[in-house]
Design an enzyme around this catalytic site. Structure first.
Site, short mmCIF file in Angstrom:
data_model
loop_
_atom_site.label_atom_id
_atom_site.label_comp_id
_atom_site.label_asym_id
_atom_site.label_seq_id
_atom_site.Cartn_x
_atom_site.Cartn_y
_atom_site.Cartn_z
N TYR A 153 -7.53 -5.24 9.53
CA TYR A 153 -7.26 -5.77 8.21
C TYR A 153 -7.56 -7.27 8.14
CZ TYR A 153 -4.98 -6.09 3.65
OH TYR A 153 -4.74 -6.29 2.31
N TYR A 155 0.88 -1.17 0.00
CA TYR A 155 0.00 0.00 0.00
C TYR A 155 0.92 1.22 0.00
CZ TYR A 155 -4.00 -2.98 1.14
OH TYR A 155 -5.00 -3.93 1.09
#
Ligand code: FAS
Ligand code: PHB
Length: 391
Positions: free
Chosen positions: A386, A202
């Protein structure tokens, strides 16, 4: 012509198929109505990361054989900011992990299972209408090949996505909608190239967000934040690869294997929730009720959470007549939905560039990433969300 079944499922995407398959395993009859064709549904490239909860639901549905063979188990993710990067060890921080297995494959496995078990899947339906959902005798009417049909049922599961008919069936006076539209989209490509990294990256950069993901060892999925005025045709493959390389750490960019895109699309980013997720005998699941920006990989996984609650509520009702699960569905599902919406908003805010950001805002963003780089507690908050909060 009138049919009768226990649960009519509107929508043959992952939510509807998973619910139908789970119900079937409990001996509960359902009919799935899908507006498009199976191939059209499978042609949409969407989610790539599954929470353990979603994996377990697929196992409970008896549809996990190929996934267990072909998926990639990921114990961590990488966050990068400009040229710096650090790993978040999901396994160490939470004892859990995520699985990389594309939504397309998950949906294909569900279709195969429903068809192998003679599930009733009706494609190319038009003008679906949900009638008397707020009575004890709901009905669903639809058209197919110019003929009209009606299905009498006990319940309707609205799994028909953001643009479906289910949410609109609930009177506007009976629902409250919450929305946040982000001033950018994600341009995504699929390429038959080896992933640049064995964990997802990311990436936050002065030029905007990027994500390096994959489907398998020879199928990579990359995204770059783009303007809402962009269209996929504005981006040649060469321009995409060049921009991606400028948004990820230089050392990673050097090892990036590029190749022709075999899919290229833009997804706008929005957060959306409708409350309640029930109206009489109509229950909303998945994108029909909520949308999150894909940043936290929560779209499909939050849909799976809804299905967990609704499936267990139907199983309880048909086994004992107890409506407690059904009566608590909306509140329970929304409690988990809002935590996913918050997480997705938080990660999107931390990693993307916003047009109205001031120099101060950019400093705050950089400080948030720098703090997370060295603080286990900050990393644990991201990791817990997550891998997926408990159902
Ligand atoms: P879906 O929208 O998948 O399925 C709904 C189904 O209902 C569709 O097949 C539709 O044809 C059908 N339908 C609609 N109206 C109907 C009607 N009136 N009658 C009958 N059928 C009807 N999530 C992630 O986690 N990561 C991602 O990268 C990601 N990328 C995305 C990109 C895009 C462009 C979109 C739109 C979503 C993305 N998502 C992503 C979220 C996505 O994966 C959803 O969360 C997931 O598809 C939710 O599944 P369903 O609730 O089944 O809804
Ligand atoms: C993907 O592989 O499509 C993917 C993975 C993680 C995300 C979003 C999309 O957060």
């Amino acid at each position: 012509m009138a049919l009768r079944t226990q649960v009519v499922v509107i929508g043959g995407g992952p939510s509807g198929l998973l619910l139908s398959q789970l119900l079937h395993r409990q001996g509960i009859e359902s009919v799935v109505l899908e507006r498009k064709t199976r191939d059209y549904v499978l042609g949409r490239i969407r989610a790539g990361v599954l929470e353990t909860g979603t994996v377990n639901l697929m196992r409970q549905a008896g549809v996990s054989e190929r996934m267990d063979k072909e998926c990639l188990v990921h114990d961590g993710i990488v966050i990068s900011h400009a040229d710096e990067q650090f790993s978040i060890n999901l396994k160490k921080l939470t004892g859990s992990n995520v699985v990389v297995y594309g939504q397309t494959e998950l949906t294909r496995d569900l279709y195969d299972a429903r068809e192998a078990e003679n599930g009733t899947l009706i494609f190319n339906v038009e003008n679906v209408q949900i009638l008397d959902a707020d009575s004890d005798h709901p009905r669903v009417s639809y058209e197919q090949d110019g003929k009209s049909y009606r299905i009498d049922c006990d319940f309707v599961a609205g799994c028909d996505g953001f643009h479906g008919v289910s949410r609109q069936t609930i009177p506007i006076s009976a629902r409250t909608e919450y929305e946040k539209v982000y001033p950018f989209g994600w341009l995504g490509i699929l390429s038959e190239t080896p992933p640049v990294n064995d964990e997802l990256i990311y990436a936050s950069s002065s030029r905007g967000f990027a994500l390096c993901s994959m489907r398998n060892q020879n199928l990579s999925r990359y995204y770059i934040q783009c303007s809402l005025t962009d269209s996929p045709d504005d981006w040649s493959d060469a321009a995409f690869w060049q921009e991606l390389k400028r948004r990820i750490p230089a050392a990673t960019a050097e090892s990036l294997v590029t190749g022709p895109s075999i899919e290229k699309s833009i997804a706008p980013l929005r957060s959306f929730v409708t409350e309640p997720m029930r109206w009489g005998r109509l229950f909303l699941c998945g994108d029909a009720a909520h949308i999150v920006p894909p940043t936290g990989a929560k779209g499909l996984n939050t849909a799976a959470g809804d299905i967990h609650y609704l499936y267990n509520s139907f199983a309880q009702y048909y086994a004992t007549g107890d409506t407690l699960g059904l009566d608590q569905y909306s509140e329970k599902a929304l409690a988990r939905v809002w935590k996913a919406v918050r997480f997705s908003w938080s990660l999107t805010s931390m990693l993307h560039r916003f047009p109205d950001q001031t120099e101060f805002d950019l400093k705050i963003q950089a400080a948030e990433v720098a703090f997370m780089k060295t603080n286990q507690h900050s990393q644990s908050v991201l990791a817990e969300n997550y891998v997926g909060l408990p159902y």
